[in-house]
Scaffold this active site. Structure first.
Site, PDB file in Angstrom:
ATOM      1  N   ASP A 207    -105.186 -19.283 -72.374  1.00  0.00           N
ATOM      2  CA  ASP A 207    -106.445 -19.853 -72.863  1.00  0.00           C
ATOM      3  C   ASP A 207    -106.578 -19.366 -74.295  1.00  0.00           C
ATOM      4  O   ASP A 207    -106.706 -18.173 -74.549  1.00  0.00           O
ATOM      5  CB  ASP A 207    -107.590 -19.350 -71.979  1.00  0.00           C
ATOM      6  CG  ASP A 207    -108.957 -19.864 -72.440  1.00  0.00           C
ATOM      7  OD1 ASP A 207    -109.089 -20.266 -73.614  1.00  0.00           O
ATOM      8  OD2 ASP A 207    -109.880 -19.845 -71.615  1.00  0.00           O
TER       9      ASP A 207
ATOM     10  N   TYR B 128    -117.329  -9.075 -64.157  1.00  0.00           N
ATOM     11  CA  TYR B 128    -118.368  -9.346 -65.129  1.00  0.00           C
ATOM     12  C   TYR B 128    -119.605  -8.747 -64.500  1.00  0.00           C
ATOM     13  O   TYR B 128    -120.122  -9.281 -63.535  1.00  0.00           O
ATOM     14  CB  TYR B 128    -118.508 -10.869 -65.202  1.00  0.00           C
ATOM     15  CG  TYR B 128    -119.091 -11.431 -66.456  1.00  0.00           C
ATOM     16  CD1 TYR B 128    -120.434 -11.299 -66.741  1.00  0.00           C
ATOM     17  CD2 TYR B 128    -118.284 -12.147 -67.337  1.00  0.00           C
ATOM     18  CE1 TYR B 128    -120.958 -11.867 -67.880  1.00  0.00           C
ATOM     19  CE2 TYR B 128    -118.802 -12.707 -68.477  1.00  0.00           C
ATOM     20  CZ  TYR B 128    -120.139 -12.565 -68.745  1.00  0.00           C
ATOM     21  OH  TYR B 128    -120.660 -13.129 -69.865  1.00  0.00           O
TER      22      TYR B 128
ATOM     23  N   LYS C 178    -110.464 -15.722 -66.522  1.00  0.00           N
ATOM     24  CA  LYS C 178    -109.704 -15.632 -65.275  1.00  0.00           C
ATOM     25  C   LYS C 178    -108.211 -15.866 -65.552  1.00  0.00           C
ATOM     26  O   LYS C 178    -107.836 -16.378 -66.602  1.00  0.00           O
ATOM     27  CB  LYS C 178    -110.236 -16.643 -64.272  1.00  0.00           C
ATOM     28  CG  LYS C 178    -111.229 -16.019 -63.307  1.00  0.00           C
ATOM     29  CD  LYS C 178    -110.550 -14.993 -62.373  1.00  0.00           C
ATOM     30  CE  LYS C 178    -111.592 -14.214 -61.580  1.00  0.00           C
ATOM     31  NZ  LYS C 178    -111.139 -12.903 -61.138  1.00  0.00           N
TER      32      LYS C 178
ATOM     33  N   TYR D 156    -113.463  -7.896 -68.569  1.00  0.00           N
ATOM     34  CA  TYR D 156    -113.391  -9.329 -68.316  1.00  0.00           C
ATOM     35  C   TYR D 156    -113.196 -10.114 -69.603  1.00  0.00           C
ATOM     36  O   TYR D 156    -113.983  -9.999 -70.530  1.00  0.00           O
ATOM     37  CB  TYR D 156    -114.667  -9.818 -67.630  1.00  0.00           C
ATOM     38  CG  TYR D 156    -114.622 -11.297 -67.353  1.00  0.00           C
ATOM     39  CD1 TYR D 156    -113.848 -11.787 -66.311  1.00  0.00           C
ATOM     40  CD2 TYR D 156    -115.320 -12.199 -68.148  1.00  0.00           C
ATOM     41  CE1 TYR D 156    -113.780 -13.142 -66.056  1.00  0.00           C
ATOM     42  CE2 TYR D 156    -115.253 -13.557 -67.902  1.00  0.00           C
ATOM     43  CZ  TYR D 156    -114.488 -14.021 -66.853  1.00  0.00           C
ATOM     44  OH  TYR D 156    -114.400 -15.365 -66.607  1.00  0.00           O
TER      45      TYR D 156
HETATM   46  P1  13P Z   1    -111.716 -19.222 -68.210  1.00  0.00           P
HETATM   47  O1  13P Z   1    -111.013 -18.078 -67.537  1.00  0.00           O
HETATM   48  O2  13P Z   1    -111.151 -20.536 -67.799  1.00  0.00           O
HETATM   49  O3  13P Z   1    -111.742 -19.049 -69.684  1.00  0.00           O
HETATM   50  O4  13P Z   1    -113.215 -19.245 -67.692  1.00  0.00           O
HETATM   51  C1  13P Z   1    -114.005 -18.165 -68.044  1.00  0.00           C
HETATM   52  C2  13P Z   1    -115.393 -18.238 -67.566  1.00  0.00           C
HETATM   53  O5  13P Z   1    -116.073 -17.230 -67.677  1.00  0.00           O
HETATM   54  C3  13P Z   1    -115.958 -19.461 -67.000  1.00  0.00           C
HETATM   55  O6  13P Z   1    -117.314 -19.328 -66.695  1.00  0.00           O
HETATM   56 MG    MG Z   2    -111.837 -20.018 -71.367  1.00  0.00          MG
HETATM   57 MG    MG Z   3    -109.233 -21.201 -68.069  1.00  0.00          MG
END
Ligand code: 13P
Ligand code: MG
Ligand code: MG
Ligand code: 13P
Length: 363
Positions: free
Chosen positions: A10, A346, A230, A227
């Site tokens: 990401d 988180y 993901k 955090y």
């Molecule tokens: P990603 O891991 O896809 O960036 O999503 C993070 C997130 O906090 C979504 O609410």
């Molecule tokens: Mg993201």
């Molecule tokens: Mg993502």
């Protein structure tokens, strides 16, 4: 021998965490096209799932090759620059180091690689997920390679009847153990039924030992200690012949299993199989999505892809996922929608506990 490498990161979301800006994908394609031109790659395909950029590459350099990993890292860095210019959300989110050190492993991006002799016909399926953690492949991998109610080939195909072996990683203690199925499924399920701790890394055909599937098990939280997003993992599966048929590989995804992820990486929600056009998780930043791109390899060339979940036969799974999403959402900030305390990445728990210091008294 040919190596199939998938590396993802990401590097900036558009809008928020929902999708990917076309400029980033264009930059990714440009870089990989150049690498193909100078002979580093045999072929490539750039795609995305939600806000994750997915680099699918074939080459003859073997697994863990530093030039291939550097190519991915530099490509992500360039994309993150584009993301910064556009002020996209979380530009460079998964790039947790300033300097490349020979491999993307442990630096934020997720990777799955396998080296093998290309067969007369070599169908491969590449699964890519967004808004979920890396253990998400445990259940489908079990069903594909060890459950005869999913894979009839285990029963009626002579070349599959001896089963598959599973390499399971303890993602917290960094240890691995291999199980032979079917005879060790009860022991194996004790571990892989807890996907936040144990993840199936690879599956091999018995008795040939040939690689059948490899997943990314990189845990962003374990790497960064805080955090940042993901894992949004990937999975490569070889299909047909001595491996499960394409339809057997896709079948587990007709059940939208509950996975960790979704909003702020801190919720359980259903994993919804979708075509690429629908891989823009928006409701409560979700629910989690999985896409699958199918290719035939031909001398390392990626012939394809076919967008495998772009099929009305998965409509029912999507409907079920939406119903499950609604069910989970009604719990709001309560478990089991919200992750248990120790799994939440988180949290305001330390601040809240600090504030409450002195206010707790014995029962
Ligand atoms: P990603 O891991 O896809 O960036 O999503 C993070 C997130 O906090 C979504 O609410
Ligand atoms: Mg993201
Ligand atoms: Mg993502
Ligand atoms: P075909 O007879 O079309 O090759 O199909 C065999 C198979 O593997 C179906 O899953």
């Amino acid at each position: 021998m040919i190596t199939l490498t998938v590396i993802k990161a990401d590097i900036g979301g558009y809008v928020g965490h929902s999708s990917m800006h076309p400029d980033l994908m264009a930059h990714g394609r440009e870089q990989l096209e150049k690498a193909k031109g100078r002979g580093l790659l045999i072929d490539f395909h750039v795609t995305r799932c939600g806000d994750d950029l997915e680099l699918i590459m074939t080459h003859d350099k073997g697994e863990g090759n530093d030039r291939i990993h550097r190519l991915a890292w530099d490509t992500f860095m360039g994309c993150a620059d584009c993301a910064r210019k556009l002020k996209l959300y979380g530009a460079g989110q998964d790039l947790l180091s300033d300097a490349f050190a020979g491999t993307v492993r442990g630096m934020g991006p997720g990777s799955a690689e396998m080296e093998f002799e290309e067969r007369v016909s070599e169908p491969v399926l590449i699964f890519m997920a967004d808004k979920c953690s890396s253990g998400a492949w445990n259940l489908p991998m079990y069903k594909i390679f060890a459950d005869p109610f999913n894979t009839i080939g285990l029963i009626i195909a002579e070349n599959m009847h001896e089963g598959f072996s599973f390499e399971v990683h303890d993602v917290k203690e960094h240890k691995k153990v291999t199980f032979n199925t079917p005879e060790e499924i009860y022991d194996m399920l004790v571990l892989i039924g807890a996907p936040s701790r144990y993840a199936v890394k690879a599956v091999r055909h018995r008795p040939s030992g040939e690689i059948a599937a490899v997943s990314s098990t990189d845990k962003l939280f374990e790497i960064s200690g805080r955090y940042v997003g993901k894992d949004d993992p990937v999975l490569i599966v070889r299909s047909q012949g001595k491996f499960p048929a394409v339809g057997e590989v896709l079948e587990p995804f007709a059940f939208p299993q509950a996975v960790e992820g979704w909003m702020r990486g801190s919720h359980f929600g259903p994993l919804m199989p979708v075509g690429l056009a629908q891989a823009n998780p928006s409701r409560f930043d979700g629910p989690p999505r999985v896409i699958c791109m199918g290719f035939q390899l031909s001398g390392g060339k990626l012939v394809g892809p076919v967008d495998m979940f772009d099929d009305p036969s998965f409509d029912e799974a999507r409907t079920k996922a939406n119903r499950a999403a609604e069910y989970f959402r009604r719990h709001g900030p309560f478990e089991p929608h919200r992750l248990p305390l120790e799994e939440m990445e988180y949290t305001t728990m330390p601040q809240v506990m600090k504030k409450l210091q002195g206010r707790f008294s014995a029962l």
